[in-house]
Motif scaffolding. Structure first.
Motif, PDB file in Angstrom:
ATOM      1  N   VAL A   5       0.793  -1.181  -0.002  1.00 26.43           N
ATOM      2  CA  VAL A   5       0.084  -0.012  -0.020  1.00 26.43           C
ATOM      3  C   VAL A   5       0.868   1.183  -0.081  1.00 26.43           C
ATOM      4  CG1 VAL A   5      -1.828   1.165   1.241  1.00 26.43           C
ATOM      5  CG2 VAL A   5      -1.586  -1.369   1.364  1.00 26.43           C
ATOM      6  N   THR A   6       0.715   2.241  -0.826  1.00 21.20           N
ATOM      7  CA  THR A   6       1.467   3.447  -0.815  1.00 21.20           C
ATOM      8  C   THR A   6       0.831   4.380   0.204  1.00 21.20           C
ATOM      9  OG1 THR A   6      -0.241   4.347  -2.522  1.00 21.20           O
ATOM     10  CG2 THR A   6       1.716   3.321  -3.349  1.00 21.20           C
ATOM     11  N   GLY A  15      -2.179   7.111   6.222  1.00 23.94           N
ATOM     12  CA  GLY A  15      -3.169   7.261   5.260  1.00 23.94           C
ATOM     13  C   GLY A  15      -2.648   6.984   3.957  1.00 23.94           C
ATOM     14  N   THR A  16      -3.308   6.317   3.256  1.00 29.92           N
ATOM     15  CA  THR A  16      -2.789   5.957   1.831  1.00 29.92           C
ATOM     16  C   THR A  16      -2.366   7.197   1.010  1.00 29.92           C
ATOM     17  OG1 THR A  16      -5.124   5.894   0.681  1.00 29.92           O
ATOM     18  CG2 THR A  16      -4.441   3.755   1.485  1.00 29.92           C
ATOM     19  N   ASP A  17      -1.377   6.962   0.087  1.00 33.61           N
ATOM     20  CA  ASP A  17      -1.287   8.143  -0.707  1.00 33.61           C
ATOM     21  C   ASP A  17      -1.565   7.918  -2.201  1.00 33.61           C
ATOM     22  OD1 ASP A  17       0.363   9.900  -2.193  1.00 33.61           O
ATOM     23  OD2 ASP A  17       2.121   9.823  -0.942  1.00 33.61           O
ATOM     24  N   ALA A  63       5.819  -8.262  -3.794  1.00 32.14           N
ATOM     25  CA  ALA A  63       4.172  -7.976  -3.640  1.00 32.14           C
ATOM     26  C   ALA A  63       3.613  -8.560  -4.773  1.00 32.14           C
ATOM     27  CB  ALA A  63       4.191  -6.596  -3.926  1.00 32.14           C
ATOM     28  N   ASP A  64       2.208  -9.416  -4.195  1.00 27.48           N
ATOM     29  CA  ASP A  64       1.100  -9.800  -5.125  1.00 27.48           C
ATOM     30  C   ASP A  64       0.236  -8.802  -5.657  1.00 27.48           C
ATOM     31  OD1 ASP A  64       2.183 -12.706  -4.784  1.00 27.48           O
ATOM     32  OD2 ASP A  64       1.925 -12.139  -3.038  1.00 27.48           O
ATOM     33  N   VAL A  65      -0.118  -7.836  -4.670  1.00 26.03           N
ATOM     34  CA  VAL A  65      -1.145  -6.581  -5.011  1.00 26.03           C
ATOM     35  C   VAL A  65      -0.454  -5.457  -4.415  1.00 26.03           C
ATOM     36  CG1 VAL A  65      -3.327  -6.112  -4.116  1.00 26.03           C
ATOM     37  CG2 VAL A  65      -2.901  -8.407  -4.146  1.00 26.03           C
ATOM     38  N   LEU A  66      -1.106  -4.479  -5.432  1.00 28.46           N
ATOM     39  CA  LEU A  66      -0.811  -2.958  -5.027  1.00 28.46           C
ATOM     40  C   LEU A  66      -2.034  -2.250  -4.742  1.00 28.46           C
ATOM     41  CD1 LEU A  66       1.332  -0.559  -4.813  1.00 28.46           C
ATOM     42  CD2 LEU A  66       0.602  -0.220  -7.083  1.00 28.46           C
ATOM     43  N   ILE A  67      -2.234  -1.712  -3.785  1.00 30.37           N
ATOM     44  CA  ILE A  67      -3.112  -0.684  -3.454  1.00 30.37           C
ATOM     45  C   ILE A  67      -2.648   0.990  -3.544  1.00 30.37           C
ATOM     46  CG2 ILE A  67      -5.043   0.031  -1.949  1.00 30.37           C
ATOM     47  CD1 ILE A  67      -5.004  -2.691  -0.562  1.00 30.37           C
ATOM     48  N   CYS A  68      -3.309   1.516  -4.494  1.00 32.51           N
ATOM     49  CA  CYS A  68      -2.780   2.659  -4.818  1.00 32.51           C
ATOM     50  C   CYS A  68      -4.032   3.258  -5.957  1.00 32.51           C
ATOM     51  CB  CYS A  68      -1.566   2.889  -5.525  1.00 32.51           C
ATOM     52  SG  CYS A  68      -0.990   4.592  -5.758  1.00 32.51           S
ATOM     53  N   VAL A  87      -5.055  -2.461  -7.314  1.00 33.51           N
ATOM     54  CA  VAL A  87      -6.464  -2.276  -6.867  1.00 33.51           C
ATOM     55  C   VAL A  87      -6.297  -0.603  -6.361  1.00 33.51           C
ATOM     56  CG1 VAL A  87      -8.014  -2.642  -4.901  1.00 33.51           C
ATOM     57  CG2 VAL A  87      -6.432  -4.369  -5.830  1.00 33.51           C
ATOM     58  N   LYS A  88      -7.359  -0.099  -7.068  1.00 30.18           N
ATOM     59  CA  LYS A  88      -7.430   1.545  -6.907  1.00 30.18           C
ATOM     60  C   LYS A  88      -8.686   1.858  -5.918  1.00 30.18           C
ATOM     61  CE  LYS A  88      -5.745   2.440 -11.639  1.00 30.18           C
ATOM     62  NZ  LYS A  88      -5.948   3.239 -12.823  1.00 30.18           N
ATOM     63  N   TYR A  89      -8.340   2.170  -4.798  1.00 29.36           N
ATOM     64  CA  TYR A  89      -9.271   2.817  -3.792  1.00 29.36           C
ATOM     65  C   TYR A  89      -9.065   4.220  -3.671  1.00 29.36           C
ATOM     66  CZ  TYR A  89      -9.826  -2.228  -2.387  1.00 29.36           C
ATOM     67  OH  TYR A  89     -10.350  -3.429  -2.087  1.00 29.36           O
ATOM     68  N   PRO A  90     -10.010   4.894  -3.146  1.00 30.51           N
ATOM     69  CA  PRO A  90      -9.780   6.434  -2.643  1.00 30.51           C
ATOM     70  C   PRO A  90      -9.111   6.531  -1.185  1.00 30.51           C
ATOM     71  CG  PRO A  90     -11.999   5.623  -2.258  1.00 30.51           C
ATOM     72  CD  PRO A  90     -11.598   4.517  -2.730  1.00 30.51           C
ATOM     73  N   GLU A  91      -8.520   7.550  -1.151  1.00 26.59           N
ATOM     74  CA  GLU A  91      -7.689   7.789   0.127  1.00 26.59           C
ATOM     75  C   GLU A  91      -8.311   7.262   1.396  1.00 26.59           C
ATOM     76  OE1 GLU A  91      -5.002  11.226   0.557  1.00 26.59           O
ATOM     77  OE2 GLU A  91      -5.628  11.776  -1.543  1.00 26.59           O
ATOM     78  N   MET A  92      -7.672   6.530   2.342  1.00 25.10           N
ATOM     79  CA  MET A  92      -8.232   6.113   3.382  1.00 25.10           C
ATOM     80  C   MET A  92      -6.889   5.765   4.406  1.00 25.10           C
ATOM     81  SD  MET A  92      -9.731   2.319   2.274  1.00 25.10           S
ATOM     82  CE  MET A  92     -10.746   3.056   1.156  1.00 25.10           C
ATOM     83  N   LYS A  93      -7.237   5.158   5.526  1.00 25.10           N
ATOM     84  CA  LYS A  93      -6.067   4.546   6.367  1.00 25.10           C
ATOM     85  C   LYS A  93      -5.654   3.289   5.534  1.00 25.10           C
ATOM     86  CE  LYS A  93      -7.503   6.384  10.704  1.00 25.10           C
ATOM     87  NZ  LYS A  93      -7.951   6.025  12.136  1.00 25.10           N
TER      88      LYS A  93
END
Length: 107
Positions: A5-6, A15-17, A63-68, A87-93
């Motif tokens: 996770v970035t 928090g995610t970047d 890494a198998d998955v990147l969340i950014c 995986v693209k998510y909005p900013e969150m913890k």
């Protein structure tokens, strides 16, 4: 499975970047035991090629998955070649992003 996770900082409440190549930290989570570690992004201040170099770094760390939410196209190309799911998510913890991924994907 290893999830990357970035993040904007290196604490448990990080928090995610939304930016990939220029994020300050990567949080790597091993889903087998949910242990995590924060690693400073060595390419966050690179003058050029930060995304590609960071993508190779994440791949080299297994890494198998990147969340950014906003990886660049060159970084995406490297990660697709390495077989990393994006995986693209909005900013969150960051830890919430990992939990959301685990809740919505069969591991």
């Amino acid at each position: 499975m290893k999830i990357c996770v970035t993040t904007k900082n290196n604490g448990p409440e990080a928090g995610t970047d939304p930016h990939f190549g220029r994020c300050l930290y990567f949080m790597f989570v091993n889903t087998d035991d949910m242990q995590y570690e924060f690693v400073k992004n060595p390419y966050s201040s690179a003058s050029q090629g930060a995304g590609v170099r960071a993508a190779q770094y994440v791949a080299d760390r297994g890494a198998d998955v990147l969340i950014c939410s906003n990886p660049g196209p060159n970084a995406v190309s490297v990660m697709e070649t390495a077989g990393i799911q994006i995986v693209k998510y909005p900013e969150m913890k960051a830890i919430e992003a990992v939990q959301k991924f685990l809740e919505t994907n069969e591991i």
